[in-house]
Design an enzyme around this catalytic site. Structure first.
Site, PDB file in Angstrom:
ATOM      1  N   GLY A   1      -7.600   0.273  -3.073  1.00  9.07           N
ATOM      2  CA  GLY A   1      -7.447  -1.051  -3.664  1.00  9.07           C
ATOM      3  C   GLY A   1      -7.176  -2.139  -2.642  1.00  9.07           C
ATOM      4  O   GLY A   1      -6.977  -3.295  -3.016  1.00  9.07           O
TER       5      GLY A   1
ATOM      6  N   GLY B   1       0.819  -1.215   0.000  1.00 10.62           N
ATOM      7  CA  GLY B   1       0.000   0.000   0.000  1.00 10.62           C
ATOM      8  C   GLY B   1       0.850   1.262   0.000  1.00 10.62           C
ATOM      9  O   GLY B   1       2.076   1.206  -0.037  1.00 10.62           O
TER      10      GLY B   1
ATOM     11  N   GLY C   1       2.425   4.709   1.623  1.00 10.32           N
ATOM     12  CA  GLY C   1       2.785   5.246   2.926  1.00 10.32           C
ATOM     13  C   GLY C   1       4.116   4.743   3.437  1.00 10.32           C
ATOM     14  O   GLY C   1       4.854   4.046   2.739  1.00 10.32           O
TER      15      GLY C   1
ATOM     16  N   GLU D   1      -0.099  -1.148  -6.825  1.00  6.66           N
ATOM     17  CA  GLU D   1      -0.988  -0.075  -7.250  1.00  6.66           C
ATOM     18  C   GLU D   1      -0.187   1.187  -7.520  1.00  6.66           C
ATOM     19  O   GLU D   1      -0.165   1.726  -8.605  1.00  6.66           O
ATOM     20  CB  GLU D   1      -1.948   0.179  -6.088  1.00  6.66           C
ATOM     21  CG  GLU D   1      -3.356   0.400  -6.447  1.00  6.66           C
ATOM     22  CD  GLU D   1      -4.160   0.577  -5.164  1.00  6.66           C
ATOM     23  OE1 GLU D   1      -5.171  -0.100  -5.034  1.00  6.66           O
ATOM     24  OE2 GLU D   1      -3.778   1.383  -4.301  1.00  6.66           O
TER      25      GLU D   1
ATOM     26  N   VAL E   1       5.029   2.649   5.972  1.00  2.00           N
ATOM     27  CA  VAL E   1       5.292   1.230   6.221  1.00  2.00           C
ATOM     28  C   VAL E   1       5.564   0.516   4.899  1.00  2.00           C
ATOM     29  O   VAL E   1       6.499  -0.273   4.773  1.00  2.00           O
ATOM     30  CB  VAL E   1       4.108   0.555   6.947  1.00  2.00           C
ATOM     31  CG1 VAL E   1       4.345  -0.940   7.078  1.00  2.00           C
ATOM     32  CG2 VAL E   1       3.914   1.175   8.329  1.00  2.00           C
TER      33      VAL E   1
END
Lengths: 497, 497
Positions: free
Chosen positions: B382, B262, B264, B288, B266
């Protein structure tokens, strides 16, 4: 004698009795059986129970395709010989023990399980017990009324026990389509382009050297008993069909999308609805469990293809099915669950998914599994495979249960299996809300006005209005009173004020 | 002048200024723009805001690929000219208005949106505004740093406005792989077998007769600014990598599965972790949004392919990317969201999905979107596409937030986006729990002991123990006090007692 159905001669030497066969199973055995509502072995479970009753202390870790009958889940649960059970069950005794954590249970999406077994992540497949119709010339297995996860279990098993059944006629051979996809990262597309496509073999590949015992059985599966659909089921079914018909007429939905419909009365009523209807022709089913109504639709010439992982028929329908098998076999295909529920195929075909909820909340979150948040009913089964990936996902429920003591529309569901993002259309006998182009607040207004039972509408509206004023936000909720409906039910046996 | 980038001569006659172009947009216009964290148009939004400030009263229904920058979502929200916004945003002002229902917002799974637009279910695509790098000899469009939903928007649009940007070098052409799948029931398999496969065209097909205006722009996207990963992110990343490495060594997970991660800190830390590591080689990303760390990994020769729908780079990384584009272009592929997030492809490739949660509960239910159940943060984006269909789904979160005032592990999440059935591995900086072979009660014990912050462990354990005794069941919960953590936070600003 059924031995002519063993076309691979060396296996005839393995013919034995249940006691000898079950000797391969002991304390701690990982026992993987065939069966998905139908097609489960009966002799070995009974033998294991016999041993337990005779005083032997043992427990097995026991995995099937999905639920089985009382002859397996019921008696094994009662005998206290189950340590683990996966992935889905619907037996009353077993449910109680699972809820007391006396049987360990993990609620898996059905499509996710076979690759997990192949990965070895569950440990070894010590013994697979498979109900078979016949054994081919090379020692491969013809299953009976379900495929489930049997192909993977047979592939991975150290030892295999066969229960050969003569209840099903030999002509059933050829109805199955067995395909185990290669696992990632080397998987290729699953080559199903239409519900009617056959992509595999009519048998489960099996190394016959692993077969340690062959048993003969004349036991029948516990047959499903279907009720005539009640008024509520019919009203729900009618709305689903009307909606799809309307969308097709408006040009927003193409004709010819295949249907999936969960197990039970509403599902059967949806299929029944097609009979009354003269809009839908050339129906395709890309589903999990095929029930009685499928035969009726085939008889009416309305079905292009009926694909599933199992057939669960009433006694009467079974007889009819077997009698004119040659005709039904042209339409019916039984596949491994991993294929019948494959997210890849479900998304590609654009399945219209119809599944039943225990409760639905005003924002469209759905609980399919846990009563008042804690007590498991049956399991999520394949509903997540279809709801998440279908072209249009319907979640259906009566608006009330237990004579009105329970509102199936609640402020917040006490457990979530399907999030609002994965649920498109909410239907009760009261009405239908298409959530796809609504904000959560608009969904709430629609669900309360259209789907909730009139007896609960004011209570829900009052909650929603206060949440709106006191808390606001994209999905207004008052967390300190969101489960008041459930609390009242637990205290007083009813959700009403 | 950029007019040499318009290789289809008739379109040169459409070169105009923003005011003229924006005249095609008025009250009630369904406005569909390019952009997925990057690659959004800037001139038309600014022009619309100018008109609003000059006193014109109008609102548009405005759809993008996902979030855009302040130059779009921010200024349009502030100007009050947005009626609907879909499918994902991350702008502060817009978020506030959405939470007041002054902007209507529906939180879609990203992969589900383009077919919905093509179905016409949203209504017409009046105007598409697309940031382009160039126009081909036949009038087709080369996008910039994202693809998002632009191919479908262009296909469906009545009118198209192009913003031609000269910030990106012309050599970016060729990085995109544009493929719009046929819709069900006539869809064929999406022919991606490896993350590196190209299956489409390097341009978005466009009927140039629909182009009503071409604008020249020198505006840059607001660049992402990444912080050096903090200790918490590094600890989370380390555990994810250790776990996968261990599973591969144990033979339970094949090497070579592609990663999704994802947006960000992390996510960037996970990718950063690969740099320190000498176990993982030939990495594939099927993700993504591609961020800075991808460039570093390519530089180290560790990447076989990096597939996504957008590149969101810091200013520095952008410069580096553009400078040695010839090298990066061999590895990077930008696809439509519908393909980058395709359930079919994600399941086939066996993606290792790593996504961030707002809060996770003791049974593994995950909230990614709504603070204290009601207030939308950004959207599900997503994450559901990947978590539901990946081979192994990680849900990661720091164990606490706001200096410890919030425990990210709670008795029950206040909103569910991903159900426990779709989440495999839970990770905080405190520890990791693999839920795949655990009952819910075992998950609870693991999550409390291993993932919760020590400050909250006793409180959670106390809740769980009392739920176990007072209520029992498969997932013991005390519905009347399940949101006490949240109630304390709302009342006193902290979840602690």
């Amino acid at each position: 004698m059924l031995s002519h159905r063993i076309r691979y001669a060396p296996l005839k030497e393995k013919i034995t009795d249940p006691a000898q066969a079950a000797a391969h199973i002991g304390d701690g055995t990982n026992l993987f059986i065939s069966g998905f509502t139908a097609g489960y072995p009966k002799l070995i479970p009974r033998e294991l129970v016999k041993r337990a009753k005779a005083g032997e202390k043992f427990k097995v870790n026991f995995y099937a395709g999905a639920s089985t009958g009382d002859q397996v889940d019921g008696i094994m649960a009662e005998a206290g010989i189950v340590n683990w059970r996966r992935p889905y069950m619907s037996d009353r005794t077993m449910r109680e023990l699972i809820n007391r954590e006396e049987i360990l249970f993990k609620d898996d999406h059905l499509s996710s399980l076979p690759p997990l077994v192949r990965s070895g992540d569950w440990g070894k497949v010590d013994v697979a017990v498979v109900e078979v119709l016949a054994v081919t010339e090379k020692g491969h297995l013809i299953p009976t009324m379900s495929v489930g996860n049997t192909p993977t279990y047979v592939q991975q098993a150290d030892k295999i026990i066969l229960e050969m059944n003569d209840v099903e006629p030999p002509e059933l051979e050829g109805i199955h389509d067995i395909f185990i996809p290669e696992d990632p990262p080397y998987r290729m597309p699953i080559p199903i382009y239409r519900a009617s496509d056959r992509i595999g073999k009519p048998y489960i590949e099996c190394n016959p050297d692993k077969v340690v015992a062959v048993l003969f059985s004349q036991e029948e599966d516990t047959c499903a008993s279907f009720n005539e659909p009640d008024e509520v089921s019919l009203l729900i079914a009618e709305q689903v069909l009307d909606f799809v018909q309307h969308e097709i007429k408006m040009g927003r939905l193409p004709a010819g999308l295949p249907w999936q419909s969960g197990v039970g009365d509403v599902a059967n009523a949806v299929l029944g609805g097609f009979m009354e209807d003269d809009f839908f022709h050339d129906l395709s089913l890309y589903s999990e469990v095929l029930q009685d109504a499928v035969l009726d639709l085939i008889d009416m010439g309305k079905v292009r293809a009926a694909s599933g992982s199992a057939m669960t028929l009433s006694t009467k329908a079974r007889q009819r099915f077997f009698k004119e098998l040659y005709r039904y076999k042209e339409k019916v295909i039984l596949r491994p669950t991993e294929i019948s529920n494959s997210p890849e195929v479900v998304r590609r075909l654009g399945v219209l998914a119809v599944n039943t909820a225990l409760e639905i909340d005003i924002y469209g979150q759905v609980n399919s599994t846990h009563v008042c948040g804690s007590h498991l009913m049956n399991g999520i089964g394949g509903s997540g495979d279809f709801e998440r990936n279908g072209a249009v996902s319907f979640m259906v429920s009566p608006s009330i249960a237990k004579g009105g003591a329970i509102s199936c529309i609640v402020p917040m569901v006490s457990h979530v299996d399907h999030s609002e993002h994965s649920v498109d259309i909410i239907v009760t006998e009261q009405g239908l809300v298409d959530t796809r182009n609504l904000t959560p607040r608009q969904v709430a207004e629609g669900v309360i006005r259209k789907c909730a039972h009139p007896e609960y509408r004011d209570l829900l509206w009052d909650y929603y209005q206060r949440a709106l004023k006191k808390r606001g936000g994209h999905e207004p909720h008052l967390l300190d009173e969101v489960f008041k409906f459930h609390a009242r039910f637990l205290e007083k046996g009813g959700m009403r004020l």
